[in-house]
Design an enzyme around this catalytic site. Structure first.
Site, PDB file in Angstrom:
ATOM      1  N   GLU A  85     -16.030 -34.154 -50.804  1.00  0.00           N
ATOM      2  CA  GLU A  85     -16.588 -33.526 -52.305  1.00  0.00           C
ATOM      3  C   GLU A  85     -18.013 -33.832 -52.622  1.00  0.00           C
ATOM      4  O   GLU A  85     -18.534 -34.804 -52.079  1.00  0.00           O
ATOM      5  CB  GLU A  85     -15.326 -34.239 -53.092  1.00  0.00           C
ATOM      6  CG  GLU A  85     -14.201 -33.877 -52.861  1.00  0.00           C
ATOM      7  CD  GLU A  85     -13.785 -32.236 -52.872  1.00  0.00           C
ATOM      8  OE1 GLU A  85     -14.169 -31.807 -53.764  1.00  0.00           O
ATOM      9  OE2 GLU A  85     -13.272 -31.903 -52.003  1.00  0.00           O
TER      10      GLU A  85
ATOM     11  N   ARG B  30      -7.714 -19.220 -54.826  1.00  0.00           N
ATOM     12  CA  ARG B  30      -8.816 -19.085 -54.261  1.00  0.00           C
ATOM     13  C   ARG B  30      -8.537 -18.334 -52.834  1.00  0.00           C
ATOM     14  O   ARG B  30      -7.537 -18.543 -52.117  1.00  0.00           O
ATOM     15  CB  ARG B  30      -9.524 -20.447 -53.722  1.00  0.00           C
ATOM     16  CG  ARG B  30      -9.987 -21.418 -55.103  1.00  0.00           C
ATOM     17  CD  ARG B  30     -10.609 -22.537 -54.345  1.00  0.00           C
ATOM     18  NE  ARG B  30      -9.420 -23.276 -53.882  1.00  0.00           N
ATOM     19  CZ  ARG B  30      -9.518 -24.418 -53.099  1.00  0.00           C
ATOM     20  NH1 ARG B  30     -11.050 -25.098 -53.503  1.00  0.00           N
ATOM     21  NH2 ARG B  30      -8.774 -25.197 -52.611  1.00  0.00           N
TER      22      ARG B  30
ATOM     23  N   ARG C 216     -12.576 -20.157 -50.353  1.00  0.00           N
ATOM     24  CA  ARG C 216     -12.301 -21.349 -49.583  1.00  0.00           C
ATOM     25  C   ARG C 216     -12.440 -21.377 -48.163  1.00  0.00           C
ATOM     26  O   ARG C 216     -11.502 -20.579 -47.639  1.00  0.00           O
ATOM     27  CB  ARG C 216     -10.997 -22.196 -50.218  1.00  0.00           C
ATOM     28  CG  ARG C 216     -10.585 -23.398 -49.581  1.00  0.00           C
ATOM     29  CD  ARG C 216     -11.565 -24.451 -49.514  1.00  0.00           C
ATOM     30  NE  ARG C 216     -11.027 -25.817 -49.658  1.00  0.00           N
ATOM     31  CZ  ARG C 216     -10.854 -26.262 -48.186  1.00  0.00           C
ATOM     32  NH1 ARG C 216     -11.816 -25.622 -47.264  1.00  0.00           N
ATOM     33  NH2 ARG C 216     -10.673 -27.250 -47.922  1.00  0.00           N
TER      34      ARG C 216
END
Length: 198
Positions: free
Chosen positions: A74, A117, A66
């Site tokens: 998104e 992440r 990330r």
């Protein structure tokens, strides 16, 4: 030897209140310093070929990366430009894909988020991917890169050429991961999560 007991409701001496405030400030400063040092200490090098997942996420095999300090629309997110609806999430991912190309990336890990992440700052072909995404207007500042966002706003680049909902707000309405801003004590929190496996 007799000790005097403080009566309930009696005020503490002024010097004691000042001392308490000083101790609290020192503890807070120490925690902030510790968080900053842990960020440096916890930094790991991650390099290799990646697949672009969306405008702020990469995948290296099963490992999820990330991009730290930024937030991109998104994939399903829609925005407005020149009065027309367009897929700003898809455009953001395409822009990151064009920056990465087929070149391996070099990332510096700075902790892990609550979803497991790696929070990373990456370079590809000499380009700082995190900063480039914000500067081009295909992502917004998310705890960092405020100056790059100011440049994009003034140039009316990418998202700033029209109207859009902040990705964090869009996720709150339409669903998605509830992420913390990548700043302040989030690095310490991520470190503790990693330490205790939460």
């Amino acid at each position: 030897m007799r000790f005097r007991r403080r009566q309930a409701g009696a005020r503490r001496p002024r010097w004691r209140r000042i001392l308490d405030i000083c101790v609290a400030v020192l503890l807070f400063a120490g925690a902030a310093f510790f968080a900053a040092r842990m960020e440096e200490f916890a930094a790991t090098e991650i390099s290799g070929s990646v697949r672009v997942v969306d405008g702020d996420s990469l995948a290296m095999g099963a490992r999820r990366l990330r991009l730290k300090g930024i937030d991109a629309p998104e994939l399903k997110q829609r925005c407005l430009r020149d009065g027309l609806d367009y897929g700003c999430g898809l455009e953001s991912a395409a822009h990151l894909r064009s920056l990465v190309g087929s070149t391996p990336v070099d990332c510096k890990g700075e902790g892990i988020d609550r979803y497991g992440r790696d929070l990373v700052r990456c370079r590809s072909g000499g380009i700082d991917l995190n900063a480039a995404m914000v500067r081009s207007g295909h992502a917004v500042a998310f705890g960092d890169y405020v100056l790059a966002e100011a440049e994009a706003r003034s140039a009316r680049a990418g998202l700033w050429a029209g109207e859009f909902e902040q990705p964090k707000e869009w996720r709150a309405v339409y669903g998605g991961l509830d992420e913390d801003f990548h700043a302040g004590l989030s690095t310490l929190t991520a470190f503790l999560r990693r330490l205790f496996g939460v």
